[in-house]
Design a protein around this motif. Structure first.
Motif, PDB file in Angstrom:
ATOM      1  N   GLY A 156       0.791  -1.202  -0.005  1.00 54.78           N
ATOM      2  CA  GLY A 156       0.057  -0.124   0.013  1.00 54.78           C
ATOM      3  C   GLY A 156       1.040   1.178  -0.053  1.00 54.78           C
ATOM      4  N   GLU A 157       1.795   1.029   0.692  1.00 52.82           N
ATOM      5  CA  GLU A 157       2.983   2.461   0.656  1.00 52.82           C
ATOM      6  C   GLU A 157       3.342   2.644  -0.649  1.00 52.82           C
ATOM      7  OE1 GLU A 157       7.149   3.619   2.780  1.00 52.82           O
ATOM      8  OE2 GLU A 157       5.963   2.028   3.530  1.00 52.82           O
ATOM      9  N   VAL A 158       3.896   1.501  -1.421  1.00 57.60           N
ATOM     10  CA  VAL A 158       4.228   1.656  -2.888  1.00 57.60           C
ATOM     11  C   VAL A 158       3.289   2.408  -3.632  1.00 57.60           C
ATOM     12  CG1 VAL A 158       4.979   0.134  -4.832  1.00 57.60           C
ATOM     13  CG2 VAL A 158       5.738  -0.425  -2.570  1.00 57.60           C
ATOM     14  N   LEU A 159       2.202   1.886  -3.705  1.00 60.49           N
ATOM     15  CA  LEU A 159       1.043   2.476  -4.568  1.00 60.49           C
ATOM     16  C   LEU A 159       0.454   3.900  -4.039  1.00 60.49           C
ATOM     17  CD1 LEU A 159      -1.155  -0.811  -4.708  1.00 60.49           C
ATOM     18  CD2 LEU A 159       0.556  -0.098  -6.423  1.00 60.49           C
ATOM     19  N   ILE A 160       0.525   3.983  -2.831  1.00 65.26           N
ATOM     20  CA  ILE A 160       0.117   5.625  -2.418  1.00 65.26           C
ATOM     21  C   ILE A 160       1.087   6.535  -2.771  1.00 65.26           C
ATOM     22  CG2 ILE A 160      -0.461   6.955  -0.598  1.00 65.26           C
ATOM     23  CD1 ILE A 160      -1.938   4.730   0.548  1.00 65.26           C
ATOM     24  N   ALA A 161       2.389   6.229  -2.694  1.00 60.16           N
ATOM     25  CA  ALA A 161       3.543   7.059  -2.916  1.00 60.16           C
ATOM     26  C   ALA A 161       3.642   7.402  -4.405  1.00 60.16           C
ATOM     27  CB  ALA A 161       4.888   6.375  -2.371  1.00 60.16           C
ATOM     28  N   THR A 162       3.250   6.356  -5.120  1.00 64.48           N
ATOM     29  CA  THR A 162       3.391   6.679  -6.598  1.00 64.48           C
ATOM     30  C   THR A 162       1.971   7.466  -7.206  1.00 64.48           C
ATOM     31  OG1 THR A 162       4.515   4.274  -6.837  1.00 64.48           O
ATOM     32  CG2 THR A 162       3.544   5.628  -9.035  1.00 64.48           C
ATOM     33  N   ALA A 163       1.078   7.099  -6.663  1.00 64.49           N
ATOM     34  CA  ALA A 163      -0.271   7.836  -6.922  1.00 64.49           C
ATOM     35  C   ALA A 163      -0.224   9.386  -6.628  1.00 64.49           C
ATOM     36  CB  ALA A 163      -1.293   7.162  -6.486  1.00 64.49           C
ATOM     37  N   SER A 164       0.318   9.421  -5.287  1.00 64.44           N
ATOM     38  CA  SER A 164       0.453  10.844  -4.925  1.00 64.44           C
ATOM     39  C   SER A 164       1.383  11.730  -5.893  1.00 64.44           C
ATOM     40  CB  SER A 164       0.921  10.710  -3.460  1.00 64.44           C
ATOM     41  OG  SER A 164       0.011  10.202  -2.487  1.00 64.44           O
ATOM     42  N   GLY A 165       2.404  11.236  -6.012  1.00 67.19           N
ATOM     43  CA  GLY A 165       3.447  11.995  -6.627  1.00 67.19           C
ATOM     44  C   GLY A 165       2.795  12.299  -8.302  1.00 67.19           C
ATOM     45  N   LEU A 166       2.128  11.334  -8.863  1.00 62.04           N
ATOM     46  CA  LEU A 166       1.503  11.608 -10.141  1.00 62.04           C
ATOM     47  C   LEU A 166       0.185  12.630 -10.013  1.00 62.04           C
ATOM     48  CD1 LEU A 166       1.434   8.308 -11.725  1.00 62.04           C
ATOM     49  CD2 LEU A 166       3.024  10.118 -12.344  1.00 62.04           C
ATOM     50  N   PHE A 167      -0.329  12.637  -8.861  1.00 59.80           N
ATOM     51  CA  PHE A 167      -1.529  13.661  -8.672  1.00 59.80           C
ATOM     52  C   PHE A 167      -0.977  14.781  -8.617  1.00 59.80           C
ATOM     53  CE2 PHE A 167      -4.874  15.374  -6.123  1.00 59.80           C
ATOM     54  CZ  PHE A 167      -5.821  14.856  -6.723  1.00 59.80           C
TER      55      PHE A 167
END
Length: 275
Positions: free
Chosen positions: A197-208
């Motif tokens: 979950g940390e992996v996915l949230i970090a990636t999505a937040s950066g792109l957001f």
């Protein structure tokens, strides 16, 4: 004399309003769909997602705040009414029609803006002729453009850096996931899912954050180009019919000139012999 009214309160209000919209959207994005009837699983809020995202959420949050501030600030700076206030333009035009160039210089000095600064600098070169005045005018326009363009470039920096920050969180999250898999094996899915979950949230937040940063970068850059073109037209129109023949060697303004006859030349024009 028209007084310059700062737009600080309005700018701060717009920043708060835009930040509220951004964080509301984030909250809606972070929440999961409502559980089915009889389910007891709780919804994940924005704070839960933030904590789950790990340490990279702090620099990403700082980048998001900078994005909101820069967008609102640059939107106000790149407007033609901000760069060339209509009241200032009308006042300077009236002074030019009256031939009061000293008064126009004093007015521009007391009412700073991109238009008044450009006009003030150009007025100080009137005594040097058309070419010098036009060169000073375009030089000051380029300076005003570069000053705002530098701020706009920070949006591009945010757009480039936030995915890299998210990728860093992805790498650290994957390291944590493999470490959990190594120690606990596949028998503890809760720990493993937390790391993933940390992996996915970090990636999505950066792109957001990166996507709107690039969008605002190109939009504000084009808005600045249009405003600078209109500002150039307003400024050049003032000096189009300037009677330079009557202003030769005139000193309009308060700038001090440091050039003088070389100290090795005598007053009558004869060269002084060096000792």
């Amino acid at each position: 004399m028209t007084r310059y009214i700062p737009h600080g309160p309005a700018r701060a209000f717009l920043c708060v309003l835009l930040a509220f919209g951004v964080f509301t959207s984030l909250n809606l994005y972070a929440q999961e769909a409502a559980p089915a009837e009889g389910a007891v699983e709780a919804q994940h809020t924005l704070i839960d997602r933030f904590i789950e995202g790990g340490w990279v959420m702090y620099p990403i949050t700082a980048c998001s705040i900078a994005l909101v501030w820069l967008t609102v600030d640059l939107w106000m700076r790149t407007g033609l009414k901000k760069m060339a206030p209509p009241a200032q333009v009308a006042q300077v035009q009236d002074l030019f029609r009256a031939g009061d160039y000293v008064g126009a210089y004093q007015f521009c000095k007391g009412n700073p803006s991109a238009f008044s600064n450009t006009t003030r600098v150009a007025l100080s070169f009137l005594g040097d002729g058309h070419d010098a005045t036009e060169g000073a005018l375009f030089s000051e326009l380029n300076k005003a453009n570069a000053s705002i363009q530098t701020r706009i470039n920070y949006l591009s920096v945010i757009g480039v850096c936030t995915p890299m920050i998210g990728l860093t969180g992805t790498v650290t999250g994957m390291m944590s996931a493999f470490a959990t898999l190594k120690t606990s094996g596949a028998g503890d899915p809760a720990k493993l899912s937390g790391a993933i979950g940390e992996v996915l949230i970090a990636t999505a937040s950066g792109l957001f954050i990166a996507v709107p940063a690039f969008m605002f970068f190109y939009f504000l850059r084009n808005r600045l180009q249009v405003s600078m073109s209109d500002l150039q037209e307003v400024c050049t129109a003032l000096f189009r019919k300037m009677p330079y023949q009557h202003l030769k060697d005139a000193h309009v303004g308060e700038e001090e000139f440091y050039a003088a006859i070389p100290n090795w030349v005598a007053g009558d024009g004869a060269a002084v012999t060096a000792a």
